[in-house]
Design an enzyme around this catalytic site. Structure first.
Site, PDB file in Angstrom:
ATOM      1  N   SER A 181     -19.012  10.948  -6.730  1.00  0.00           N
ATOM      2  CA  SER A 181     -19.628   9.669  -7.066  1.00  0.00           C
ATOM      3  C   SER A 181     -20.969   9.909  -7.754  1.00  0.00           C
ATOM      4  O   SER A 181     -21.056  10.680  -8.706  1.00  0.00           O
ATOM      5  CB  SER A 181     -19.777   8.822  -5.792  1.00  0.00           C
ATOM      6  OG  SER A 181     -20.064   7.479  -6.084  1.00  0.00           O
ATOM      7  N   ASP A 238      -9.355   4.882  -9.255  1.00  0.00           N
ATOM      8  CA  ASP A 238     -10.769   4.957  -8.866  1.00  0.00           C
ATOM      9  C   ASP A 238     -11.627   4.191  -9.876  1.00  0.00           C
ATOM     10  O   ASP A 238     -11.612   4.466 -11.082  1.00  0.00           O
ATOM     11  CB  ASP A 238     -11.192   6.426  -8.801  1.00  0.00           C
ATOM     12  CG  ASP A 238     -12.626   6.616  -8.312  1.00  0.00           C
ATOM     13  OD1 ASP A 238     -13.375   5.623  -8.220  1.00  0.00           O
ATOM     14  OD2 ASP A 238     -12.991   7.764  -8.021  1.00  0.00           O
ATOM     15  N   ASP A 300      -9.308   4.431  -3.745  1.00  0.00           N
ATOM     16  CA  ASP A 300      -9.021   5.680  -4.454  1.00  0.00           C
ATOM     17  C   ASP A 300     -10.294   6.496  -4.666  1.00  0.00           C
ATOM     18  O   ASP A 300     -10.227   7.725  -4.820  1.00  0.00           O
ATOM     19  CB  ASP A 300      -8.372   5.390  -5.811  1.00  0.00           C
ATOM     20  CG  ASP A 300      -6.902   5.004  -5.689  1.00  0.00           C
ATOM     21  OD1 ASP A 300      -6.358   5.071  -4.567  1.00  0.00           O
ATOM     22  OD2 ASP A 300      -6.308   4.615  -6.713  1.00  0.00           O
ATOM     23  N   HIS A 301     -11.425   5.832  -4.684  1.00  0.00           N
ATOM     24  CA  HIS A 301     -12.703   6.529  -4.860  1.00  0.00           C
ATOM     25  C   HIS A 301     -13.098   7.301  -3.610  1.00  0.00           C
ATOM     26  O   HIS A 301     -13.809   8.311  -3.704  1.00  0.00           O
ATOM     27  CB  HIS A 301     -13.800   5.513  -5.211  1.00  0.00           C
ATOM     28  CG  HIS A 301     -15.138   6.129  -5.468  1.00  0.00           C
ATOM     29  ND1 HIS A 301     -15.380   6.998  -6.511  1.00  0.00           N
ATOM     30  CD2 HIS A 301     -16.332   5.999  -4.815  1.00  0.00           C
ATOM     31  CE1 HIS A 301     -16.649   7.379  -6.502  1.00  0.00           C
ATOM     32  NE2 HIS A 301     -17.249   6.792  -5.473  1.00  0.00           N
TER      33      HIS A 301
END
Length: 361
Positions: A181, A238, A300-301
């Site tokens: 991230s 994501d 999904d992230h």
């Protein structure tokens, strides 16, 4: 009869032209990809190891993290030797530098956005515009938040000093930088910084997970030139790799990913579902990879290769630390904390059981 003969000739000419165009397109793409493969070859095993480090850096118990006894500090990362652990209170950032014997490399990891604030962070990225000139590169622009988080926080000096110490302890070894991230954005800037600081001869590898875009096309091209051994791993739908938005019709004014993306996604044939890792082209914005889907999933992230990414606790920027750990650390005037391993001690012996009191910052 004559008309038919000329029709056949016309068809053959058209087929030849179309065939030549298709061949030209394939050849150009192949050569471009081949050039990238000469510089960096994706390694699935390495990805499954580095994702564990990108996950572990989220742990809030600094004692368990520093002694590498946390719940995420085992398996393929077992035996990792921590050198320096850094917490920036002002920016709510965290990172570490250590040595992985199984990789024969220095590993640097940066923590991403806290899960409790990720929704607001994602919404903010939807509206972000390029607003910071990257120094020394004409026309290169980057996201000021990512730039400041790395260059103007306490993490950068901690990383640079820890890398120098690591080289004294382990020799002139490779450096691998990772993060998830926002931590991926910081990892990329760190990899670029290390290449510029340590010189061309230093082998610096960068692998990020669920990383947002950092800068424009000029910056992406510059980054790829300086840090060619880089992979951005993306997962399914994501949302974060789609941010800040990419506007095809404004190439100089829009954010642009640097190469090279590896897209993890699933394919289904009836009841048969399997996972695919697609190594994308060298453009950084391959329309057949993650850009081919909507990119609207936070779920999904938060998972890569089945590994949980994010904090176990919902409290933003909460840390837990054994008071005895302070003997190995130092705190600056802003409360930022650094824990540095004493090279003369092979093992840091602390009781990591029974602690339920934490320090919230």
């Amino acid at each position: 009869m004559e008309r038919r003969r000329w029709l056949i000739i016309a068809i053959l000419i058209c087929l030849a032209i179309c065939s030549s165009c298709r061949e030209l397109k394939v050849t150009v793409k192949h050569n471009h990809k081949h050039k990238q493969h000469d510089l960096a070859i994706y390694n699935h095993t390495l990805a499954t190891i580095l994702v564990q480090y990108a996950s572990a850096v989220y742990m809030s118990d600094l004692t368990e993290l520093f002694t590498w006894t946390c719940s995420r500090c085992n398996g393929v990362t077992e035996g990792f030797e921590m050198i320096e652990l850094m917490v920036d209170v002002k920016w709510c950032l965290q990172g570490f530098v250590g040595f992985a014997a199984n990789l024969n490399s220095i590993v640097i990891a940066f923590r991403g956005t806290q899960e409790s604030s990720i929704q607001n962070w994602v919404e903010d990225l939807f509206w972000k515009q390029l607003d910071c000139d990257y120094p020394g590169v004409d026309g290169a622009m980057v996201h000021h938040g990512f730039y400041n988080a790395y260059y103007n926080s306490s993490l950068r000096p901690g990383v640079l000093s820890a890398v120098k110490l690591a080289k004294k302890l382990y020799g002139d070894t490779n450096i691998m930088v990772t993060g998830h991230s926002m931590g991926g954005a910081m990892a990329a800037l760190c990899g670029l910084d290390l290449r510029l600081t340590l010189g061309e001869r230093q082998n610096v590898q960068v692998m990020t997970f669920g990383q947002p875009r950092i800068g424009n096309a000029v910056f992406a091209s510059y980054f790829n030139q300086i840090v060619p051994d880089t992979f951005r791993v993306t997962h399914g739908h994501d949302v974060v790799p789609h941010l800040p938005p990419y506007y095809y019709y404004f190439p100089q004014k829009t954010y642009h990913h640097f190469p090279r993306e590896v897209w993890i996604h699933t394919l289904a044939f009836g009841s048969f579902v399997y996972t695919v890792e697609t190594v994308c082209d060298g453009s950084g914005e391959d329309p057949t990879c993650s850009r081919s889907v909507s990119g609207n999933s936070i779920a999904d992230h938060l998972t890569y290769f089945g590994v949980e990414m994010g904090c176990n606790e919902s409290n933003t920027c909460r840390i837990v630390m054994d008071p005895r750990l302070s003997a190995y650390g130092r705190t600056d005037l802003d409360g930022n904390f650094v824990v540095l391993r004493d090279p003369s001690l092979s093992v840091l012996k602390l009781n990591t059981d029974g602690r339920d009191q934490g320090t919230s910052v």
